[in-house]
Design a protein around this motif. Structure first.
Motif, mmCIF file in Angstrom:
data_model
loop_
_atom_site.group_PDB
_atom_site.id
_atom_site.type_symbol
_atom_site.label_atom_id
_atom_site.label_comp_id
_atom_site.label_asym_id
_atom_site.label_seq_id
_atom_site.Cartn_x
_atom_site.Cartn_y
_atom_site.Cartn_z
ATOM 1 N N GLU A 76 0.960 -1.198 -0.413
ATOM 2 C CA GLU A 76 -0.220 -0.162 -0.024
ATOM 3 C C GLU A 76 0.584 1.237 0.126
ATOM 4 O OE1 GLU A 76 -2.102 -0.451 4.015
ATOM 5 O OE2 GLU A 76 -3.772 -1.163 3.065
ATOM 6 N N PRO A 77 0.267 2.225 -0.631
ATOM 7 C CA PRO A 77 -0.933 2.525 -0.891
ATOM 8 C C PRO A 77 0.026 1.717 -2.882
ATOM 9 C CG PRO A 77 0.591 4.899 -1.359
ATOM 10 C CD PRO A 77 0.672 3.948 -0.350
ATOM 11 N N GLN A 127 -2.207 2.194 -6.492
ATOM 12 C CA GLN A 127 -3.452 2.245 -7.463
ATOM 13 C C GLN A 127 -3.448 1.339 -8.616
ATOM 14 O OE1 GLN A 127 -2.106 6.241 -8.971
ATOM 15 N NE2 GLN A 127 -3.352 7.712 -6.976
ATOM 16 N N TRP A 136 -11.533 1.327 -11.535
ATOM 17 C CA TRP A 136 -9.696 1.042 -11.123
ATOM 18 C C TRP A 136 -9.783 1.364 -9.728
ATOM 19 C CZ3 TRP A 136 -12.587 3.295 -15.174
ATOM 20 C CH2 TRP A 136 -11.774 4.251 -15.843
ATOM 21 N N VAL A 154 -7.903 1.662 -5.674
ATOM 22 C CA VAL A 154 -6.849 2.450 -4.954
ATOM 23 C C VAL A 154 -6.816 1.182 -3.625
ATOM 24 C CG1 VAL A 154 -5.763 4.237 -3.849
ATOM 25 C CG2 VAL A 154 -6.931 4.645 -5.537
ATOM 26 N N SER A 164 -9.724 -1.134 -0.246
ATOM 27 C CA SER A 164 -9.939 -0.644 -1.827
ATOM 28 C C SER A 164 -11.284 -0.051 -2.248
ATOM 29 C CB SER A 164 -10.030 -1.397 -2.235
ATOM 30 O OG SER A 164 -8.009 -2.628 -2.444
ATOM 31 N N THR A 179 -6.879 9.600 -3.953
ATOM 32 C CA THR A 179 -7.963 8.900 -4.370
ATOM 33 C C THR A 179 -8.714 9.648 -5.652
ATOM 34 O OG1 THR A 179 -7.682 7.012 -2.785
ATOM 35 C CG2 THR A 179 -9.273 6.633 -4.083
ATOM 36 N N TYR A 195 -7.208 10.512 -8.977
ATOM 37 C CA TYR A 195 -6.648 9.742 -8.980
ATOM 38 C C TYR A 195 -7.758 8.580 -10.392
ATOM 39 C CZ TYR A 195 -5.558 4.070 -10.657
ATOM 40 O OH TYR A 195 -5.278 3.790 -11.627
#
Length: 188
Positions: A46-47, A49, A90, A92, A98, A168, A171
């Motif tokens: 973690e983290p 993407q 998608w 994160v 998540s 997040t 993103y």
């Protein structure tokens, strides 16, 4: 309900045929954790993407021409046909959770269930509304190159909203903008 459909494209016509009910979530049988497991390095933590183009992931497993479809209102009191094709996801992964974002295509929205007969239906590309995005979160993450947690959705609760930290959110919104730009380029 999530299902796997055979999808055939013939010019402007798209034909779908129900194959089987499937699970997208869960560390044992879920497609999303399985696809993600195949992509993480031995040192990934973690983290993290990530994104998965679902038709490509299915094709890598020898399932060319298949796609995932969500029945958004399977237990509606009034008969209702609300099918969405799941294009991409998608995520994160951080702090044991998540947050995920789906890219969807609306195949049917609040339509008459009679439009699907024997698990089959045909649409034109003009019938499809896209892009649509949906957010949720899963109880699971990535640590030392392994998936940890159950990778399931939370139980029913009045507090199931997705909490997005700025990184997040940035993103996800950046990925949304890329999808919209790409679709606009292909429409011109």
């Amino acid at each position: 309900m999530y299902a796997l459909y055979d999808k055939t494209v013939d010019g402007e016509k798209l034909s779908f045929r129900f194959m089987e009910k499937v699970s997208l979530f869960g560390c044992n049988r879920g497609h999303i954790p399985r696809f993600l497991r195949a992509r993480i390095s031995a040192t990934q933590s973690e983290p993290f993407q990530w994104d998965i183009r679902l038709e490509e992931a299915l094709e890598k497993e020898g399932k060319k021409g298949l796609t995932f479809v969500i029945d958004l209102k399977p237990n509606n009191i009034a008969p209702n046909l609300s099918y969405y094709e799941v294009v991409r996801v998608w995520g994160v992964s951080a702090f044991g959770w998540s947050p995920i974002m789906f890219q969807l295509r609306m195949l049917f929205g609040d339509d008459n269930p009679a439009r699907v007969a024997d698990g089959r239906f045909t649409l034109t590309k003009a019938d499809i509304d896209e892009p649509i995005f949906s957010l949720m979160y899963l109880n699971g993450s990535v640590s030392d190159g392994r998936l940890v947690g159950k990778w399931t959705t939370p139980g029913r609760s009045s507090t199931n909203s997705v909490l997005l930290w700025p990184e997040t959110f940035d993103y996800f919104s950046g990925e949304m903008a890329k999808v919209r730009d790409d679709l606009e380029r292909h429409r011109d």
